[in-house]
Design a protein around this motif. Sequence first.
Motif, short mmCIF file in Angstrom:
data_model
loop_
_atom_site.label_atom_id
_atom_site.label_comp_id
_atom_site.label_asym_id
_atom_site.label_seq_id
_atom_site.Cartn_x
_atom_site.Cartn_y
_atom_site.Cartn_z
N MET A 281 43.59 27.45 -5.05
CA MET A 281 44.51 28.43 -4.25
C MET A 281 45.59 27.36 -3.50
O MET A 281 46.81 27.87 -3.55
CB MET A 281 43.94 28.83 -3.00
CG MET A 281 44.55 30.07 -2.09
SD MET A 281 44.73 31.62 -3.36
CE MET A 281 46.32 32.01 -3.03
N ASN A 284 48.25 26.99 -6.20
CA ASN A 284 48.91 28.22 -6.68
C ASN A 284 50.06 28.25 -5.72
O ASN A 284 51.11 28.56 -6.03
CB ASN A 284 47.89 29.45 -6.34
CG ASN A 284 48.92 30.67 -6.47
OD1 ASN A 284 48.99 31.33 -7.61
ND2 ASN A 284 49.15 31.32 -5.31
N VAL A 331 49.43 35.43 -6.73
CA VAL A 331 48.44 34.66 -7.21
C VAL A 331 48.57 34.51 -8.57
O VAL A 331 47.27 34.16 -9.29
CB VAL A 331 47.05 35.23 -6.77
CG1 VAL A 331 46.98 34.83 -5.23
CG2 VAL A 331 46.78 36.63 -7.21
N LEU A 334 47.11 31.35 -10.00
CA LEU A 334 45.50 31.19 -9.77
C LEU A 334 45.00 31.79 -11.13
O LEU A 334 43.83 31.07 -11.42
CB LEU A 334 45.40 31.67 -8.52
CG LEU A 334 43.81 31.46 -8.18
CD1 LEU A 334 43.49 29.99 -7.73
CD2 LEU A 334 43.55 32.54 -6.82
N PRO A 496 45.40 34.27 0.56
CA PRO A 496 45.90 35.26 -0.31
C PRO A 496 46.00 36.39 0.88
O PRO A 496 45.02 36.54 1.53
CB PRO A 496 44.94 35.64 -1.15
CG PRO A 496 43.64 34.97 -0.73
CD PRO A 496 44.25 33.78 -0.07
#
Length: 527
Positions: A281, A284, A331, A334, A496
């Motif tokens: 994460m 990303n 995302v 990711l 997120p």
Amino acid sequence: MYLLFLCGEPVYRNIVLPVFFPGLNCYFYPSMNSSSSGIDSPQHSGSFSRFVFKTSLNKKYLLWALAGIVLQLVVFKLCYPFADYITDSYTYIDAATSHSLVSYRPMGYSRLLQGLHRLTTSDTVLVCLQFLVLQCGGLFLFFTVRYLFNLNKTISTVLFLLLLFNPVVLYLSNYVSSDALYIGVSLCWFAELLWIINRPNWYQVIEQAILLFIIFKLRYAALYLPVISILAFVMSRHKWWYQLSGIVLTVLPLFIEVKRIQHITKKETGTAIFSAFSGWMAANNALHMYPYITVKNEDFTSPECVELNTMVKNYFDTVPAPLLPYPNAKVDYLWGDNAPLKKFMYHKKAQKHMAYFNAWHAAAPVFAEYSRTLVRQHPVAFARYFMWPNAKLYIVPPIESLLAYNAGLDTVDETAADWFKYKSTRVTSVKKDGQRFLLYPVVYFFTVLNVVFCVAFGLFLFKRKQQPLTTPLFLSILLAGFFWVIYFLFSTYAAPIVLRFQVFPMIVYITFSCVLLNRLLPPPKHT
């Protein structure tokens, strides 16, 4: 534990509480609390149980809650007879089926699935359990603020209706996911912090630590919550060793658990890491600023980071301009197989002949180091190209997986069908995408709620000297304000942002917006 408050008082008061939870008697019998602590008393001098179970209005709230919970469940399950599934659902079920020691997600929910599976294979029982835990958490918070802060009848009724009849709660409870349990236990934890500030006692140190540990086992994103707990203990106005004990018992079990998970992950995958997902994460998020800054291989000390940076540079040199990230936060890096993160993982997998799961974990430390380097060297760019777009998502969170039942599919994976003993993989619902029309207003309600909470909080601070209130009440409202700031910063920096992740803070903001309005509006004639 807090479900006991809502289930038949006499047996628990006279048998269970004195034997297993002696500290809870202080909730039920305030006279057992020390009167020499110098802590301001709550608005209601009677016991909490008498306030909840014996007060006429509160008995009505309990009856309405029971009727509302049953009615909602019956109607909802007639419309959605099967549980709902997202990608995470199959991860949890796979981990439960294989009795894994580590997985892509925290193992707490998979352990619950295993335990419940020994009793029943019904997905309806799971959904009902999740809904009850979430609703009981909301009710415990509701009665706590009514008891401690003397909410008037009108404000109380508005709060009660908003907590009990939130449509997102039903849809989240229908997921095979940790979301509903996480929210329910988190609400109990936040209510416990209010007791720590308003009526501190020693048993709360242990209770709060247990609740926080359970939350942590359900979702690793809860790592920001100990900061809130520490603030609550500092605000408790109790003796310094009480505050220190609370802080130690908040941090120490989580620290030990992190080390334990690192040890198990090292044994199972070859990589000593606590949360591989956080590394993915972080990378990303950092990649959102990459096309707009200058990055050289010389900026990195690790050969693996240099190798990753070469892949990232090649990717952004070839990607079309319309696909560049700004002004959006997403995302895609990711999950995308063509994105540089997955390409690096596949390269590492082939290079070291690893299984996919092991390679996924092995890549995470590289991603974490890579992102730390980029953010440290370009903090302003990171704030502009990722945090600012993410902050806008925070205010108007995407509905994401809540847009459609079962992601719009008519079938579920064999894994779920076998686990819950479905007759086939086919699932049905009243209308797969109908829920979006019901949930879109909740998105904008969250927008308005943030504005209302922030404005009311600002007015409260501005009129602080004009408000005749106890110090614990002021500190409780201040804790809610700190929670807003900390959660906002955590979300915009690292998390997120989708609607289902905002439900816990949403309920806290609803509750304290009502508490603030109760103080700012003219004094009520009746409580």
